[in-house]
Scaffold this active site. Structure first.
Site, short mmCIF file in Angstrom:
data_model
loop_
_atom_site.label_atom_id
_atom_site.label_comp_id
_atom_site.label_asym_id
_atom_site.label_seq_id
_atom_site.Cartn_x
_atom_site.Cartn_y
_atom_site.Cartn_z
N GLY A 30 23.91 3.52 29.03
CA GLY A 30 22.75 3.85 29.85
C GLY A 30 23.02 4.05 31.32
O GLY A 30 23.99 4.71 31.72
N ASP A 54 28.60 -11.94 30.74
CA ASP A 54 27.19 -12.20 30.45
C ASP A 54 26.59 -12.64 31.77
O ASP A 54 26.96 -13.70 32.30
CB ASP A 54 27.07 -13.31 29.39
N ASN A 69 22.99 -4.31 37.49
CA ASN A 69 22.25 -3.35 36.67
C ASN A 69 21.82 -3.91 35.32
O ASN A 69 20.80 -3.46 34.76
CB ASN A 69 23.13 -2.10 36.47
N TYR A 84 8.61 -8.48 31.72
CA TYR A 84 9.43 -7.50 32.45
C TYR A 84 8.88 -7.32 33.86
O TYR A 84 9.64 -7.28 34.83
CB TYR A 84 9.41 -6.19 31.67
N LYS A 105 11.12 -8.06 37.11
CA LYS A 105 11.49 -6.96 38.03
C LYS A 105 10.80 -7.10 39.39
O LYS A 105 11.38 -6.73 40.42
CB LYS A 105 11.17 -5.62 37.39
N ILE A 143 13.65 6.28 32.12
CA ILE A 143 14.87 7.09 32.05
C ILE A 143 15.32 7.04 30.60
O ILE A 143 15.40 5.93 30.01
CB ILE A 143 15.99 6.49 32.95
N THR A 184 17.38 6.28 27.96
CA THR A 184 18.61 5.57 27.59
C THR A 184 18.31 4.81 26.30
O THR A 184 17.19 4.85 25.79
CB THR A 184 19.01 4.53 28.67
N1 LIG Z 1 15.90 3.05 31.05
C1 LIG Z 1 14.82 2.94 31.82
O1 LIG Z 1 13.81 3.62 31.62
C2 LIG Z 1 14.81 1.98 32.98
C3 LIG Z 1 13.78 2.11 33.91
C4 LIG Z 1 13.74 1.23 34.99
C5 LIG Z 1 14.72 0.25 35.13
N2 LIG Z 1 15.70 0.17 34.19
C6 LIG Z 1 16.68 -0.90 34.39
O2 LIG Z 1 17.98 -0.34 34.43
C7 LIG Z 1 18.92 -1.27 33.90
C8 LIG Z 1 19.75 -0.61 32.82
O3 LIG Z 1 18.86 -0.14 31.79
P1 LIG Z 1 19.34 0.87 30.65
O4 LIG Z 1 18.19 1.74 30.35
O5 LIG Z 1 20.64 1.46 31.00
O6 LIG Z 1 19.52 -0.18 29.45
P2 LIG Z 1 20.49 -0.13 28.17
O7 LIG Z 1 19.85 -1.03 27.16
O8 LIG Z 1 20.78 1.28 27.78
O9 LIG Z 1 21.83 -0.80 28.71
C9 LIG Z 1 21.81 -2.12 29.21
C10 LIG Z 1 23.19 -2.72 29.18
O10 LIG Z 1 23.09 -4.07 29.64
C11 LIG Z 1 23.87 -4.88 28.79
N3 LIG Z 1 23.37 -6.26 28.80
C12 LIG Z 1 22.28 -6.76 28.17
N4 LIG Z 1 22.21 -8.08 28.37
C13 LIG Z 1 23.26 -8.43 29.16
C14 LIG Z 1 23.73 -9.65 29.70
N5 LIG Z 1 23.11 -10.81 29.46
N6 LIG Z 1 24.85 -9.64 30.47
C15 LIG Z 1 25.50 -8.47 30.70
N7 LIG Z 1 25.13 -7.29 30.17
C16 LIG Z 1 24.02 -7.28 29.42
C17 LIG Z 1 23.77 -4.23 27.42
O11 LIG Z 1 24.84 -4.63 26.56
C18 LIG Z 1 23.80 -2.77 27.77
O12 LIG Z 1 25.11 -2.25 27.78
C19 LIG Z 1 18.11 -2.47 33.43
O13 LIG Z 1 18.10 -3.48 34.43
C20 LIG Z 1 16.72 -1.89 33.26
O14 LIG Z 1 15.70 -2.85 33.36
C21 LIG Z 1 15.77 1.00 33.13
#
Ligand SMILES: NC(=O)c1ccc[n+]([C@@H]2O[C@H](COP(=O)([O-])OP(=O)(O)OC[C@H]3O[C@@H](n4cnc5c(N)ncnc54)[C@H](O)[C@@H]3O)[C@@H](O)[C@H]2O)c1
Length: 250
Positions: free
Chosen positions: A17, A59, A86, A150, A154, A185, A187
């Site tokens: 992502g 982690d 992230n 969430y 956040k 986004i 992902t």
């Molecule tokens: N995708 C969206 O629409 C969106 C929108 C706003 C904010 N975000 C934020 O962006 C960030 C990334 O989101 P994404 O969409 O890429 O998510 P994703 O689920 O595609 O990827 C998240 C990654 O974080 C890792 N992860 C989960 N728990 C973990 C932990 N305890 N320690 C370390 N790694 C861990 C997972 O293994 C994964 O590789 C997040 O903080 C999410 O809240 C995402």
């Protein structure tokens, strides 16, 4: 000369992502990157073909693992210039639908993980300055009845970022700390959220409908802002909310 040549950046949640897109963008701009994730096999495979990139397991909930990662970076002769907090999950549910265990699990990763990251980042960078980028969300600025945990996590990241920014400025550490607020986004996170509801197609349509720009964002859209915040071009930006949401919060 690329914008991030000579800089060392660490990214959490880098196996997929937004995190993986951020790693790719930072590498493209010349940085050396330490990519970390809880999912070791996926993380190693994701960055295997990238130049100047090393994967380390982390982690974000575990303070001992944070210490191990930062010690490994030092042992490798690298000095951190930037940390991108992230890693995150999204737990759907209203205040009545969520269990306390679900609420705490969400906060453990999305808020406490950022707290531990900011502490580790400050310890690593306070000698010579740097940039901390915290991934919040549009959901850190705007509430949704079905995102109680969430939203809490956040929104916590939004104000934690400002407190860290003020502390680092007061202590003259030269460390900037900013938050990034993406809208939806596309992902795996979106796929995981859709898997939690009865009608995923309707949820996806509702995601699109909430963005005035008429589509979901791409991971690369967010990575571009993070690269700017890591770079010296952002030298005067600290404690700020960088919204990239297709108009969602307007
Ligand atoms: N995708 C969206 O629409 C969106 C929108 C706003 C904010 N975000 C934020 O962006 C960030 C990334 O989101 P994404 O969409 O890429 O998510 P994703 O689920 O595609 O990827 C998240 C990654 O974080 C890792 N992860 C989960 N728990 C973990 C932990 N305890 N320690 C370390 N790694 C861990 C997972 O293994 C994964 O590789 C997040 O903080 C999410 O809240 C995402």
């Amino acid at each position: 000369m690329q914008r991030l040549t000579g800089k060392v950046a660490m990214v959490t949640g880098a196996a997929a992502g937004l995190g993986l897109a951020i790693v790719r963008r930072l590498v493209d701009e010349g940085a050396t990157v330490i990519a970390t994730d809880i999912d070791v096999a996926k993380g190693q495979a994701a960055v295997a073909d990238l130049a100047r990139t090393r994967f380390l397991p982390l982690d974000v909930r575990d303070e001992t693992q944070w210490q191990a990662v930062t010690a490994t970076i030092v042992a490798d002769g690298l000095t951190l210039d930037a940390l991108v907090n992230n890693a995150g999950i999204t737990t759907m549910g209203s205040i009545e639908a969520l269990s306390y265990a679900q609420f705490r699990h969400e906060l453990d990763i999305d808020l406490c993980g950022v707290f531990l990251g900011c502490r580790a980042g400050i310890t690593a960078m306070k000698g010579r300055g740097g940039s901390i980028v915290n991934m919040s969300s549009a959901s850190g600025l705007k509430a949704d009845a079905d995102l109680a945990a969430y939203n809490a996590a956040k929104a916590g990241v939004t104000l934690l970022t400002k407190s860290v920014a003020l502390h680092c400025a007061r202590e003259k550490y030269g460390i900037r700390c900013n938050s990034v607020h993406p809208g939806a986004i596309h992902t795996e996170m979106i796929d995981k959220v859709m898997a939690q509801v009865a009608d995923p197609e309707a949820l996806y349509r509702s995601f699109v409908d909430r963005h005035p720009i008429g589509e979901l964002g791409r991971p690369e859209d967010v990575a571009a802002i993070v690269a700017y915040l890591v770079s010296d071009e952002a030298r005067f930006a600290t404690g700020a909310e960088f919204v990239i949401d297709g108009g969602l919060t307007l």
